[in-house]
Scaffold this active site. Structure first.
Site, mmCIF file in Angstrom:
data_model
loop_
_atom_site.group_PDB
_atom_site.id
_atom_site.type_symbol
_atom_site.label_atom_id
_atom_site.label_comp_id
_atom_site.label_asym_id
_atom_site.label_seq_id
_atom_site.Cartn_x
_atom_site.Cartn_y
_atom_site.Cartn_z
ATOM 1 C CE1 TYR A 47 -4.238 0.628 -0.481
ATOM 2 C CE2 TYR A 47 -4.335 -1.451 1.104
ATOM 3 C CZ TYR A 47 -5.002 -0.738 0.337
ATOM 4 O OH TYR A 47 -6.321 -0.859 -0.128
ATOM 5 C CD GLU A 49 -4.714 4.592 0.577
ATOM 6 O OE1 GLU A 49 -4.557 4.981 1.960
ATOM 7 O OE2 GLU A 49 -5.727 4.431 0.175
ATOM 8 C CG ASP A 193 -8.074 10.593 -23.894
ATOM 9 O OD1 ASP A 193 -6.788 9.691 -24.123
ATOM 10 O OD2 ASP A 193 -9.044 10.110 -23.495
ATOM 11 C CB THR A 219 -4.264 4.079 -22.106
ATOM 12 O OG1 THR A 219 -3.924 4.343 -23.601
ATOM 13 C CG2 THR A 219 -5.789 4.416 -21.871
ATOM 14 C CE LYS A 222 -6.529 2.600 -26.044
ATOM 15 N NZ LYS A 222 -6.893 3.349 -24.895
ATOM 16 N NE ARG A 228 -6.069 -3.367 -19.954
ATOM 17 C CZ ARG A 228 -6.292 -3.296 -21.330
ATOM 18 N NH1 ARG A 228 -5.504 -4.240 -22.246
ATOM 19 N NH2 ARG A 228 -7.192 -2.884 -21.826
HETATM 20 N N1 DSN Z 1 -11.369 0.682 -25.310
HETATM 21 C C1 DSN Z 1 -10.576 1.492 -26.126
HETATM 22 C C2 DSN Z 1 -10.369 1.441 -27.667
HETATM 23 O O1 DSN Z 1 -10.906 0.094 -27.882
HETATM 24 O O2 DSN Z 1 -10.227 2.426 -28.169
HETATM 25 C C3 DSN Z 1 -10.857 2.804 -25.769
HETATM 26 O O3 DSN Z 1 -11.226 3.177 -24.355
#
Ligand code: DSN
Length: 427
Positions: A47, A49, A193, A219, A222, A228
């Protein structure tokens, strides 16, 4: 304790599925083994925090070093002054940012989900559309490009507090400078974003939003090819214009407001095993190998789009600048749903996707979205793209012929053997 054969058998089956199939989901990728290794460590037990140097728990000295490393590395990747690496996901990063900037009922303006936007940019089924008064701009029907005139008109008449750029199914670059001019004109914050194209932006292969947007969210899994998770970034910290002050009456900096909005605002204990994996991935991002990878993503996307166009597929906006493309299947008389389900049977994985001005429901859709980050990680180059399009076309042109679809599945399995995934792993 006995090894849980049931779960590990399923994990093994999933690895086989990933190895044998062609992965074209634009938001997916394959991390390096060391990124995965960092996630499966004792850090999951801790933990922590708070933030490095200011935690609510003891025993955080090593965790602090790891999290600070992740922060320093991602700041170096994007040459920016502020990073929060704790958001559990991109949607969490967006939630924290909105909590930091907005009051319930405030107006926000984002790209319509059905035009390629994202749920967390104001969709009525998401917190962002329930807590805030969400309005949307679209893409132009004839070009598939963002309608900047509409964006400007809506911004001028609605005076939103936050303008959002970024999308999950938009294949073109953005005019960030123009959006910033609009934001300044109406006194709005501008956020971008970059969850989808982040890896290409990191390597200067697309325009950078950092000089124009107040805030960046992303994110990490990707095109950044990490675990993730999510991040929040700012090019430069600045005094918050909302007038929030510390107990001594000094105006708080935005970095403080953002940190507070992540923890304790929207999250509890950070996932330090994931943050360690982020640190590893951000180290990889700084390498020349990643530059080569990111350039190959763009080349592969362009080769894929050319091969699809040659077979008569209609790509929204006519092509791609980034890692993905959106295909309108109406001229082929196939729905997105049917295409996704049948391609799945041939081990070609992608997702159905609404196309702009779609006449079908989001559960059916008229389109599919194709992305190349994952197959690029597998080592594919431009010359493999026409072969993949040939597989896709064989399935879609014989959509009810189970024998042909089955034969494509076998061909796909054989094709993928030349692009091994995690050969070091047994299962
Ligand atoms: N699930 C993502 C995507 O496939 O673009 C977006 O959150």
């Amino acid at each position: 304790m006995q090894r849980d054969q049931t779960v590990f058998k399923l994990i093994g089956k999933e690895l086989t599925r990933q190895r044998e199939g062609i992965e074209l989901i634009a938001s997916e990728n394959f991390t390096s083994l060391q990124v995965m290794e960092a996630m499966g460590t004792s850090l999951t037990n801790k933990y922590a925090e708070g933030y490095p140097g200011r935690r609510y728990y003891g025993g955080c000295e090593i965790i602090d070093e790891i999290e600070q490393l992740a922060i320093d590395r991602i700041k170096q990747v994007f040459n920016c002054g502020y990073a929060n690496v704790q958001p559990h996901s991109g949607a969490q990063a967006n939630a924290a940012l909105m909590l930091a900037l907005l009051q319930p009922g405030d107006r926000i303006l984002g790209l319509d989900l059905s035009m390629g936007g994202h749920l967390s940019h104001g969709s009525p089924v998401n917190f962002s559309g329930k807590l805030y008064e969400a309005h949307f701009y679209t893409v132009k029907k004839d070009t598939g490009i963002i309608d900047y005139e509409m964006l400007e008109e809506k911004a001028l008449s609605l005076k939103p507090k936050l303008i959002i750029c970024g999308a999950s199914a938009y294949s073109r670059d953005y005019d960030y400078a123009r959006m910033r001019r609009v934001a300044d004109e109406v006194g709005a914050f501008l956020m971008c974003d970059i969850a989808h194209p982040a890896g290409l932006i990191a390597k200067n292969l697309l325009s950078s939003p950092f000089d124009h947007c107040h805030f960046i969210t992303s994110t990490t899994h990707k095109t950044l090819r990490g675990p993730r998770g999510g991040i929040i970034l700012m090019k430069n910290d600045f005094e918050n214009p909302m007038g929030l002050k510390d107990p001594k009456g000094n105006k708080r900096m935005m970095s403080h407001i953002l940190d507070m909005a992540v923890f304790p605002g929207t999250q509890g204990g950070p996932l330090e095993h994931v943050i360690a994996a982020k640190a590893v991935a951000f180290g990889e991002l700084l390498s020349d190998d990643f530059t080569v990878y990111a350039k190959q993503i763009q080349k592969n996307a362009q080769a894929m789009s050319k091969a699809l166009l040659a077979k008569g597929y209609q790509i929204i906006s006519g092509g791609t600048d980034n890692h993905l493309m959106l295909i309108d299947l109406r001229n082929k008389n196939i729905t997105g749903k049917k295409a996704q389900e049948t391609l799945d049977k041939a081990h070609i994985t992608l997702n159905k996707n609404a196309v702009p001005y779609d006449d079908k429901s989001p559960f059916v859709t008229s389109g599919i979205r194709i992305g190349v980050p994952a197959i690029t990680t597998r080592g594919m180059k431009e010359e493999q793209m026409p072969a993949i399009v040939e597989f896709i076309d064989q399935v879609l042109m014989n959509i009810d012929n189970t024998a042909i679809v089955g034969s494509v599945k076998e061909k796909v399995k054989e094709f993928m053997q030349a692009f091994p995934l995690y050969p070091e792993l047994k299962n």
